[in-house]
Motif scaffolding. Structure first.
Motif, PDB file in Angstrom:
ATOM      1  N   ARG A 106       0.811  -1.151   0.015  1.00  0.00           N
ATOM      2  CA  ARG A 106      -0.028   0.029   0.104  1.00  0.00           C
ATOM      3  C   ARG A 106       0.676   1.176   0.099  1.00  0.00           C
ATOM      4  O   ARG A 106       0.612   2.247  -0.530  1.00  0.00           O
TER       5      ARG A 106
ATOM      6  N   GLU B 206       0.872   4.355  -2.745  1.00  0.00           N
ATOM      7  CA  GLU B 206       0.708   5.785  -2.449  1.00  0.00           C
ATOM      8  C   GLU B 206       1.795   6.419  -2.981  1.00  0.00           C
ATOM      9  O   GLU B 206       1.659   7.567  -3.531  1.00  0.00           O
TER      10      GLU B 206
ATOM     11  N   ASN C 172      -7.153  12.118  -7.590  1.00  0.00           N
ATOM     12  CA  ASN C 172      -6.726  11.778  -6.450  1.00  0.00           C
ATOM     13  C   ASN C 172      -7.497  12.155  -5.258  1.00  0.00           C
ATOM     14  O   ASN C 172      -7.363  11.687  -4.173  1.00  0.00           O
TER      15      ASN C 172
ATOM     16  N   ALA D   2      -8.766  10.132  -2.194  1.00  0.00           N
ATOM     17  CA  ALA D   2      -8.150  10.180  -1.024  1.00  0.00           C
ATOM     18  C   ALA D   2      -9.289  10.143   0.125  1.00  0.00           C
ATOM     19  O   ALA D   2      -9.268   9.677   1.287  1.00  0.00           O
TER      20      ALA D   2
ATOM     21  N   ARG E 112     -10.802   7.096   0.517  1.00  0.00           N
ATOM     22  CA  ARG E 112      -9.958   6.104   1.373  1.00  0.00           C
ATOM     23  C   ARG E 112     -10.160   6.375   2.829  1.00  0.00           C
ATOM     24  O   ARG E 112     -10.218   5.414   3.590  1.00  0.00           O
TER      25      ARG E 112
ATOM     26  N   SER F 157      -6.938   3.821   4.522  1.00  0.00           N
ATOM     27  CA  SER F 157      -5.593   4.873   4.768  1.00  0.00           C
ATOM     28  C   SER F 157      -5.839   5.221   6.362  1.00  0.00           C
ATOM     29  O   SER F 157      -7.038   5.544   6.700  1.00  0.00           O
TER      30      SER F 157
END
Lengths: 239, 115
Positions: A65, A69, A83, A87, A90, A96
């Motif tokens: 992971r 990233e 992105n 994010a 995530r 994350s």
């Protein structure tokens, strides 16, 4: 002649006895070999091995992971918007780790001395106690929650397994530390509400302490996301 | 007589050891109880022999009948949920001790008379 048949009879009878005794001894040896106790030991060893393997794979997943990233960060600005959305998703899905202000809730089993008539169960932290606390935190606007390092996702379970509690299929035992990122004042107020969760738990002597933190780290969900049944569906318009 | 008994016993033991007869765990207890009844009959026969009143027909019929009775009682107990096999174990155990004890005393007194 009569004497002779009597002798044959004797030999036959003793042969039957000898046959039965040895058969019984052999069967007994076999049965002792599969006593439930030994079976439990074997299963424990198997479980340990499986858990060790799982931890190894989890470590591998974490490093992969990190690489993902890195790759995502190195891409051009053209996909910056994508992105950003990624994010956000995530954060929502829990893949994350999350950083931010919030509260740490620590729960201990009751230390109160109890009489023999009282059910010892009510003095222990149960899955439903945790569920109530988590529910209250979410209602108060928590944005990311972890329990003893296990990130709560849309798929996380909080369930009794014997003497422990299973979260993300990991066994968790008191003391329970819940980290919640969100508005600390609101969350603390929600938990401490009169007649609220903390009030109810303190009835049984289960200690709940809260500390507000400027900077909390809620770890990522560290299991593989694999979909066996669910597939994205195209829905036109609002459902 | 003893030679015949030992011979029969070893024939049976060899067959039993080399024939992999598997008894399911559920039925293992019936065989165990039957073995116990068989041993009881043998000790009874031994005593009778020393007392000089051994009868092959009584011994043979008792051997098989007691085995069936013991296993049957265990079965009935299992059906009824009563641990009847305990009664069989106790009764046969006590009898075996009595028979062996009586045989030993008789044999000792015969041995002393001879000297």
């Amino acid at each position: 002649m009569r004497q002779r048949s009597g002798q044959v009879m004797l030999v036959v009878i003793f042969a039957v006895l000898g046959f039965m005794v040895t058969t019984q001894i052999r069967n007994q040896q076999r049965l002792v070999g599969m006593l439930p106790l030994r079976r439990a030991d074997e299963l424990t060893a198997l479980l340990r091995a499986a858990e060790a393997e799982r931890d190894l794979l989890r470590y591998e997943l974490a490093s992969l992971r990190v690489r993902l990233e890195e790759v995502a960060a190195s891409e051009s600005a053209a996909i910056a918007a994508l992105n950003r959305e990624l994010a956000s998703l995530r954060l929502l899905s829990g893949v994350s780790a999350v950083r931010g202000p919030g509260i740490l809730v620590t729960m201990h089993d009751s230390q109160r001395p109890r009489t023999r008539q009282q059910d010892p169960n009510v003095f222990l932290i149960h899955d439903d106690d945790l569920l109530k606390v988590v529910n209250e935190l979410r209602a108060a606007g928590a944005e990311a929650i972890s329990i003893n390092g296990q990130r709560l996702t849309a798929l996380s379970e909080i369930r009794c397994v014997g003497p422990t509690i299973s979260i993300n299929s990991v066994r968790v035992a008191p003391p329970i530390v819940i980290a919640a990122v969100g508005d600390a004042q609101t969350m603390e107020g929600a938990l401490k509400m009169r007649g609220g969760v903390v009030d109810q738990l303190s009835l049984w002597g289960i200690e709940v302490t809260m500390t507000r933190e400027r900077e909390l780290l809620v770890p990522a969900y560290d299991r593989v996301l694999s979909w066996k049944h669910a597939r994205p569906a195209e829905v036109r318009g609002t459902p | 007589m003893i030679a015949l008994a030992v011979m029969g016993l070893s024939i049976g033991a060899i067959i039993g050891w080399n024939l992999p007869l598997r008894i399911p765990a559920v039925h293992a207890r019936y065989l165990a109880i039957a073995v116990l009844a068989g041993l009881d009959s043998v000790f009874g026969g031994m005593r009778a022999e020393i007392e000089g009143r051994f009868d092959g027909v009584v011994f043979g019929s008792g051997f098989f009948f007691n085995m069936l009775l013991a296993a049957g009682l265990t079965y009935v107990g299992d059906r009824l949920g009563v641990e009847l096999y305990l009664a069989v174990v106790v009764a046969l155990g006590v009898r075996m001790f009595q028979n062996v004890g009586a045989a030993r005393r008789l044999w000792l007194s015969q041995y002393r008379q001879k000297r």
